[in-house]
Design a protein around this motif. Structure first.
Motif, PDB file in Angstrom:
ATOM      1  N   GLN A  36      -8.125   0.809  -7.693  1.00 27.39           N
ATOM      2  CA  GLN A  36      -7.139   1.881  -7.796  1.00 27.39           C
ATOM      3  C   GLN A  36      -5.719   1.435  -7.399  1.00 27.39           C
ATOM      4  O   GLN A  36      -4.976   2.166  -6.747  1.00 27.39           O
ATOM      5  CB  GLN A  36      -7.559   3.089  -6.938  1.00 27.39           C
ATOM      6  N   THR A  37      -5.348   0.225  -7.798  1.00 24.75           N
ATOM      7  CA  THR A  37      -3.984  -0.264  -7.555  1.00 24.75           C
ATOM      8  C   THR A  37      -3.531  -1.049  -8.778  1.00 24.75           C
ATOM      9  O   THR A  37      -4.316  -1.319  -9.691  1.00 24.75           O
ATOM     10  CB  THR A  37      -3.918  -1.201  -6.327  1.00 24.75           C
ATOM     11  N   ASN A  38      -2.266  -1.434  -8.805  1.00 21.79           N
ATOM     12  CA  ASN A  38      -1.774  -2.335  -9.833  1.00 21.79           C
ATOM     13  C   ASN A  38      -1.655  -3.761  -9.286  1.00 21.79           C
ATOM     14  O   ASN A  38      -0.773  -4.520  -9.676  1.00 21.79           O
ATOM     15  CB  ASN A  38      -0.432  -1.853 -10.382  1.00 21.79           C
ATOM     16  N   TRP A  39      -2.552  -4.082  -8.359  1.00 26.30           N
ATOM     17  CA  TRP A  39      -2.623  -5.418  -7.762  1.00 26.30           C
ATOM     18  C   TRP A  39      -3.903  -6.120  -8.225  1.00 26.30           C
ATOM     19  O   TRP A  39      -4.873  -5.463  -8.628  1.00 26.30           O
ATOM     20  CB  TRP A  39      -2.618  -5.340  -6.233  1.00 26.30           C
ATOM     21  N   PHE A  40      -3.866  -7.456  -8.113  1.00 22.29           N
ATOM     22  CA  PHE A  40      -5.017  -8.259  -8.513  1.00 22.29           C
ATOM     23  C   PHE A  40      -5.370  -9.252  -7.399  1.00 22.29           C
ATOM     24  O   PHE A  40      -4.500  -9.708  -6.645  1.00 22.29           O
ATOM     25  CB  PHE A  40      -4.714  -9.055  -9.792  1.00 22.29           C
ATOM     26  N   SER A  41      -6.655  -9.557  -7.305  1.00 22.00           N
ATOM     27  CA  SER A  41      -7.117 -10.644  -6.444  1.00 22.00           C
ATOM     28  C   SER A  41      -7.237 -11.898  -7.311  1.00 22.00           C
ATOM     29  O   SER A  41      -7.899 -11.888  -8.351  1.00 22.00           O
ATOM     30  CB  SER A  41      -8.485 -10.302  -5.835  1.00 22.00           C
ATOM     31  N   VAL A  42      -6.575 -12.954  -6.893  1.00 24.27           N
ATOM     32  CA  VAL A  42      -6.581 -14.214  -7.653  1.00 24.27           C
ATOM     33  C   VAL A  42      -7.209 -15.298  -6.785  1.00 24.27           C
ATOM     34  O   VAL A  42      -6.834 -15.465  -5.618  1.00 24.27           O
ATOM     35  CB  VAL A  42      -5.146 -14.624  -8.068  1.00 24.27           C
ATOM     36  N   GLU A  43      -8.157 -16.037  -7.352  1.00 24.35           N
ATOM     37  CA  GLU A  43      -8.865 -17.071  -6.596  1.00 24.35           C
ATOM     38  C   GLU A  43      -8.968 -18.335  -7.434  1.00 24.35           C
ATOM     39  O   GLU A  43      -9.215 -18.286  -8.635  1.00 24.35           O
ATOM     40  CB  GLU A  43     -10.264 -16.578  -6.214  1.00 24.35           C
ATOM     41  N   THR A  44      -8.759 -19.488  -6.786  1.00 31.89           N
ATOM     42  CA  THR A  44      -8.819 -20.753  -7.504  1.00 31.89           C
ATOM     43  C   THR A  44      -9.185 -21.880  -6.543  1.00 31.89           C
ATOM     44  O   THR A  44      -9.251 -21.686  -5.325  1.00 31.89           O
ATOM     45  CB  THR A  44      -7.472 -21.056  -8.188  1.00 31.89           C
TER      46      THR A  44
END
Length: 291
Positions: free
Chosen positions: A252-260
């Protein structure tokens, strides 16, 4: 043929590094006191400890099914074994060691050919003899039981062939390196009969896979961060990865979790750039294995 794999663990300078590598690969090797037969948490493996200098001979003869030793000692013993894989690790650094020719700082010798007629002390006797003979340079090669650098200082030899990783010990003894004979690293080797046995080969390949995975994991770290939608493309463009970064929307946000996953040495330059481009909550974590 017994289905238990007889595995050789190198005694000496590589012993602790080898035990630690196996620990990160999923095997606990318990070396108790002076025992040459350490316990391992795998019913399909029996461990024996022996000197790396002798390992390839024991594997070739079948006394051991597999073992870890250096490329140098395989060459020294002219051993007929199956090389399963290279494993670049050591007690000092994750790079191959070098066997080098060193002379006193005040020696007139500048190159290999200048050593004609010299007495050379080394533990790697047969390889050194072969190396000079192949180049038609007559020298006298004698075995050194240790403290090889001191042989030149005390006048017992004119030069040495010694293994080094950084060269600092050789320099500290007032010597200078004039030639590199070979680079060496640890190898997992197998007896040909054991390698031809499907059950033992499967076990050896399992060991190779996980050891290599642990070594690769040592060079990489995981990065995880939160990224606003408007910064996503810029952040992803900054990130190196094995394939592509994992991107997941946060609830419910306009954020993302990014993983690398990235190389360890890149992190100190990368994190400030990620922050400048809008990344927040950056987490760096160690990787046990990367397969």
């Amino acid at each position: 043929m017994s289905r238990i794999l007889k595995l050789g663990i190198p005694k000496g300078s590589l012993q602790n590094a080898t035990v630690e590598l196996f620990r990160r690969s999923g095997w606990k090797i318990d070396i108790n006191g002076r025992s040459y037969f350490p316990e391992i948490n795998d019913e399909e493996i029996e461990c024996s400890i022996c000197r790396a200098q002798e390992m390839s001979r024991y594997v070739e003869s079948g006394a051991l099914d597999a073992g870890l030793t250096g490329k140098d000692w395989i060459a020294e013993n002219h051993s007929d074994v199956h090389v399963v894989c290279d494993l670049v690790y050591s007690k000092v650094s994750a790079r191959p060691a070098r066997w080098v020719l060193a002379v006193p700082f005040d020696s007139p010798a500048k190159r290999l050919e200048d050593c004609k007629g010299m007495k050379i002390a080394t533990e790697l006797v047969q390889f050194t003899k072969d190396y000079f003979a192949e180049r038609n340079i007559p020298v006298e090669v004698e075995f050194s039981w240790g403290a090889t650098e001191a042989k030149v200082v005390s006048g017992l030899a004119d030069a040495i062939v010694e293994v080094t990783e950084t060269g600092s010990t050789i320099k500290a003894h007032g010597l200078r390196i004039i030639h590199e004979l070979m680079q060496t690293n640890t190898r997992l080797i197998a007896n040909h009969r054991a390698w031809a046995d499907p059950k033992k080969r499967e076990k050896i390949e399992q060991i190779a896979l996980l050891l290599k995975g642990a070594l690769l994991g040592e060079k990489l770290v995981g990065l995880k961060m939160n990224v606003p939608e408007q910064s996503l493309e810029a952040i992803v463009g900054l990130l190196p990865s094995l394939n592509a970064p994992t991107v997941s929307p946060l609830y419910q946000t306009n954020w993302f979790s990014v993983e690398t996953v990235v190389q360890n040495g890149l992190v100190r330059e990368l994190i400030p750039k990620l922050m400048k481009n809008g990344a927040e909550g950056i987490i760096e974590y160690a990787l046990n294995k990367v397969i």
